[in-house]
Design a protein around this motif. Sequence first.
Motif, PDB file in Angstrom:
ATOM      1  N   VAL A 217       0.842  -1.203   0.000  1.00 33.53           N
ATOM      2  CA  VAL A 217       0.000   0.000   0.000  1.00 33.53           C
ATOM      3  C   VAL A 217       0.874   1.250   0.000  1.00 33.53           C
ATOM      4  O   VAL A 217       0.592   2.235  -0.696  1.00 33.53           O
ATOM      5  CB  VAL A 217      -0.953   0.008   1.209  1.00 33.53           C
ATOM      6  N   VAL A 218       1.950   1.224   0.775  1.00 33.02           N
ATOM      7  CA  VAL A 218       2.876   2.357   0.820  1.00 33.02           C
ATOM      8  C   VAL A 218       3.528   2.560  -0.544  1.00 33.02           C
ATOM      9  O   VAL A 218       3.671   3.695  -1.019  1.00 33.02           O
ATOM     10  CB  VAL A 218       3.943   2.144   1.909  1.00 33.02           C
ATOM     11  N   ILE A 219       3.913   1.467  -1.192  1.00 35.79           N
ATOM     12  CA  ILE A 219       4.524   1.570  -2.519  1.00 35.79           C
ATOM     13  C   ILE A 219       3.559   2.206  -3.517  1.00 35.79           C
ATOM     14  O   ILE A 219       3.941   3.100  -4.285  1.00 35.79           O
ATOM     15  CB  ILE A 219       4.980   0.187  -3.013  1.00 35.79           C
ATOM     16  N   LEU A 220       2.322   1.767  -3.508  1.00 35.16           N
ATOM     17  CA  LEU A 220       1.334   2.334  -4.426  1.00 35.16           C
ATOM     18  C   LEU A 220       1.148   3.826  -4.164  1.00 35.16           C
ATOM     19  O   LEU A 220       1.008   4.619  -5.106  1.00 35.16           O
ATOM     20  CB  LEU A 220      -0.002   1.601  -4.285  1.00 35.16           C
ATOM     21  N   PHE A 221       1.177   4.203  -2.895  1.00 38.74           N
ATOM     22  CA  PHE A 221       1.027   5.618  -2.567  1.00 38.74           C
ATOM     23  C   PHE A 221       2.240   6.423  -3.025  1.00 38.74           C
ATOM     24  O   PHE A 221       2.097   7.533  -3.545  1.00 38.74           O
ATOM     25  CB  PHE A 221       0.808   5.784  -1.066  1.00 38.74           C
ATOM     26  N   PHE A 222       3.441   5.882  -2.842  1.00 39.04           N
ATOM     27  CA  PHE A 222       4.643   6.578  -3.302  1.00 39.04           C
ATOM     28  C   PHE A 222       4.633   6.744  -4.824  1.00 39.04           C
ATOM     29  O   PHE A 222       5.118   7.739  -5.354  1.00 39.04           O
ATOM     30  CB  PHE A 222       5.892   5.821  -2.868  1.00 39.04           C
ATOM     31  N   LEU A 223       4.074   5.761  -5.513  1.00 37.86           N
ATOM     32  CA  LEU A 223       3.998   5.842  -6.970  1.00 37.86           C
ATOM     33  C   LEU A 223       2.996   6.903  -7.431  1.00 37.86           C
ATOM     34  O   LEU A 223       3.099   7.415  -8.549  1.00 37.86           O
ATOM     35  CB  LEU A 223       3.602   4.484  -7.554  1.00 37.86           C
ATOM     36  N   ALA A 224       2.033   7.225  -6.573  1.00 40.36           N
ATOM     37  CA  ALA A 224       0.977   8.174  -6.935  1.00 40.36           C
ATOM     38  C   ALA A 224       1.439   9.612  -6.703  1.00 40.36           C
ATOM     39  O   ALA A 224       0.756  10.411  -6.053  1.00 40.36           O
ATOM     40  CB  ALA A 224      -0.286   7.874  -6.146  1.00 40.36           C
ATOM     41  N   ALA A 225       2.631   9.929  -7.238  1.00 43.56           N
ATOM     42  CA  ALA A 225       3.158  11.303  -7.202  1.00 43.56           C
ATOM     43  C   ALA A 225       3.367  11.820  -5.784  1.00 43.56           C
ATOM     44  O   ALA A 225       3.254  13.020  -5.527  1.00 43.56           O
ATOM     45  CB  ALA A 225       2.238  12.247  -7.981  1.00 43.56           C
ATOM     46  N   PHE A 226       3.707  10.929  -4.855  1.00 43.73           N
ATOM     47  CA  PHE A 226       3.901  11.324  -3.458  1.00 43.73           C
ATOM     48  C   PHE A 226       4.843  12.511  -3.315  1.00 43.73           C
ATOM     49  O   PHE A 226       4.578  13.460  -2.563  1.00 43.73           O
ATOM     50  CB  PHE A 226       4.436  10.131  -2.654  1.00 43.73           C
ATOM     51  N   ASN A 227       5.974  12.491  -4.039  1.00 49.26           N
ATOM     52  CA  ASN A 227       6.983  13.536  -3.840  1.00 49.26           C
ATOM     53  C   ASN A 227       6.617  14.884  -4.450  1.00 49.26           C
ATOM     54  O   ASN A 227       7.393  15.841  -4.352  1.00 49.26           O
ATOM     55  CB  ASN A 227       8.341  13.058  -4.367  1.00 49.26           C
ATOM     56  N   LEU A 228       5.428  14.982  -5.049  1.00 44.28           N
ATOM     57  CA  LEU A 228       4.955  16.292  -5.509  1.00 44.28           C
ATOM     58  C   LEU A 228       4.269  17.060  -4.388  1.00 44.28           C
ATOM     59  O   LEU A 228       3.896  18.218  -4.565  1.00 44.28           O
ATOM     60  CB  LEU A 228       3.996  16.137  -6.692  1.00 44.28           C
ATOM     61  N   ARG A 229       4.086  16.426  -3.234  1.00 38.24           N
ATOM     62  CA  ARG A 229       3.424  17.132  -2.130  1.00 38.24           C
ATOM     63  C   ARG A 229       4.254  18.321  -1.667  1.00 38.24           C
ATOM     64  O   ARG A 229       3.712  19.300  -1.167  1.00 38.24           O
ATOM     65  CB  ARG A 229       3.111  16.197  -0.969  1.00 38.24           C
ATOM     66  N   HIS A 230       5.562  18.232  -1.805  1.00 37.06           N
ATOM     67  CA  HIS A 230       6.426  19.379  -1.523  1.00 37.06           C
ATOM     68  C   HIS A 230       6.941  19.913  -2.855  1.00 37.06           C
ATOM     69  O   HIS A 230       8.068  19.640  -3.261  1.00 37.06           O
ATOM     70  CB  HIS A 230       7.580  18.978  -0.598  1.00 37.06           C
ATOM     71  N   SER A 231       6.087  20.644  -3.544  1.00 30.45           N
ATOM     72  CA  SER A 231       6.428  21.208  -4.841  1.00 30.45           C
ATOM     73  C   SER A 231       5.394  22.270  -5.179  1.00 30.45           C
ATOM     74  O   SER A 231       4.461  22.524  -4.409  1.00 30.45           O
ATOM     75  CB  SER A 231       6.443  20.125  -5.929  1.00 30.45           C
ATOM     76  N   HIS A 232       5.560  22.895  -6.351  1.00 27.08           N
ATOM     77  CA  HIS A 232       4.589  23.887  -6.808  1.00 27.08           C
ATOM     78  C   HIS A 232       3.533  23.258  -7.716  1.00 27.08           C
ATOM     79  O   HIS A 232       2.681  23.964  -8.258  1.00 27.08           O
ATOM     80  CB  HIS A 232       5.311  25.009  -7.579  1.00 27.08           C
ATOM     81  N   VAL A 233       3.584  21.928  -7.876  1.00 19.15           N
ATOM     82  CA  VAL A 233       2.651  21.228  -8.758  1.00 19.15           C
ATOM     83  C   VAL A 233       1.402  20.871  -7.963  1.00 19.15           C
ATOM     84  O   VAL A 233       1.399  19.934  -7.161  1.00 19.15           O
ATOM     85  CB  VAL A 233       3.288  19.958  -9.357  1.00 19.15           C
ATOM     86  N   PHE A 234       0.324  21.621  -8.199  1.00 14.48           N
ATOM     87  CA  PHE A 234      -0.902  21.470  -7.409  1.00 14.48           C
ATOM     88  C   PHE A 234      -1.746  20.335  -8.000  1.00 14.48           C
ATOM     89  O   PHE A 234      -2.764  20.552  -8.667  1.00 14.48           O
ATOM     90  CB  PHE A 234      -1.678  22.784  -7.412  1.00 14.48           C
ATOM     91  N   LEU A 235      -1.300  19.110  -7.740  1.00 16.89           N
ATOM     92  CA  LEU A 235      -1.950  17.924  -8.299  1.00 16.89           C
ATOM     93  C   LEU A 235      -3.046  17.435  -7.353  1.00 16.89           C
ATOM     94  O   LEU A 235      -2.772  17.022  -6.230  1.00 16.89           O
ATOM     95  CB  LEU A 235      -0.928  16.819  -8.535  1.00 16.89           C
ATOM     96  N   ARG A 236      -4.287  17.491  -7.837  1.00 17.08           N
ATOM     97  CA  ARG A 236      -5.432  17.026  -7.054  1.00 17.08           C
ATOM     98  C   ARG A 236      -5.837  15.623  -7.494  1.00 17.08           C
ATOM     99  O   ARG A 236      -5.579  15.209  -8.612  1.00 17.08           O
ATOM    100  CB  ARG A 236      -6.623  17.970  -7.256  1.00 17.08           C
ATOM    101  N   TYR A 237      -6.489  14.890  -6.582  1.00 17.36           N
ATOM    102  CA  TYR A 237      -7.169  13.658  -6.930  1.00 17.36           C
ATOM    103  C   TYR A 237      -8.658  13.988  -7.061  1.00 17.36           C
ATOM    104  O   TYR A 237      -9.097  15.069  -6.652  1.00 17.36           O
ATOM    105  CB  TYR A 237      -6.992  12.597  -5.828  1.00 17.36           C
TER     106      TYR A 237
END
Length: 348
Positions: A217-237
């Motif tokens: 589950v953690v791997i799937l979450f990391f694959l879902a653009a996890f590292n964009l949370r600290h960025s200027h890319v405002f990616l919503r689900y």
Amino acid sequence: MLEDLIDKVIAAAAAYFDPRERMSVHWQLAALAAAVAYWGVVVQKSAGSGPAGLLKWLLPKDVIFHPSAVTDYFYFICNRLLRALVYAQFFVLSPLITNWVMQFLVQNFGMPSWTQEPMLPTIFWTLVVTLIIVAVSDATLWFAHWIFHVVPELWEFHKVHHSAEVMTPLTAARMHPVEEIVDTIIASTTVGTTYALLVYWLGAASVEFTIFEMNVVVILFFLAAFNLRHSHVFLRYPNWLQHIFISPAQHQIHHSRAPEHWDRNMGFIFSIWDWAAGTLVSPKYQMKLQFGLGTAEDGTWRGVRTLYLRPFGGAWRRFRARWGSDGAPSDVPTSSAVEAPAKTHPGE
């Protein structure tokens, strides 16, 4: 001694090629792929097409050369070296706690009769164990995050993370060692104890679904653009999904200076804890955010020494304001220790 020091430094650098590290190159590349896709679908029409437009959007000069970002770069190196040399042992507490709890249970209660004959792992029990471990781990991280927001002395250490005025993937590592150690102790205790209880009750059937020794589950979450949370890319689900999982955009809202966003979206993987606590914000449209504390302290948390040392002074002033110089509870409001706006964080 020197060889041991060199080995620790090399291990610290090598960690970023280890998929078990959430900031490893694997998950950074996944985030990069998501950012490129986001640019192609959402941004390209307004930001300019072609490689030049993409590069300009991915690496905006006002972000990567911002004094706050420069502080992040140096702090990242210093903090990772300090972790490797001084407090890395805290990150291996969980299996030790599992062993201690397991020994305590066996010595005091014996093994359950139904585990005398080993239970074989099944898809059902593996799924149950996988979900229990990730749920307990994430709920614990939410709770640890929450207490760093609401306990005034701890908020001073968490300010290090929230003081970032721009967001880069390295901002994820802008964590004070005190916070990292406290978080690790809390998480290791709950996860280690939970796993010991599962082993005690299920025996050999207590197996997780793992890849690279990581919960799937953690791997799937990391694959879902996890590292964009600290960025200027405002990616919503999609809105319904943001009520289950924290999107990069939701974590960026958590870092917003706006008072209405303070102490919101404190989840790591799941947003259900925020939903239950009434702290969830689920954006339905693009938002332009400004990051930071939203107080008079913005712009003053720069430099590695400041990030390491200022929290101790702030925590001590809050302690004295709360308890008084003689150790007795004080009538002086906690917020008198620092300058604050009309509305403050619970930690203020």
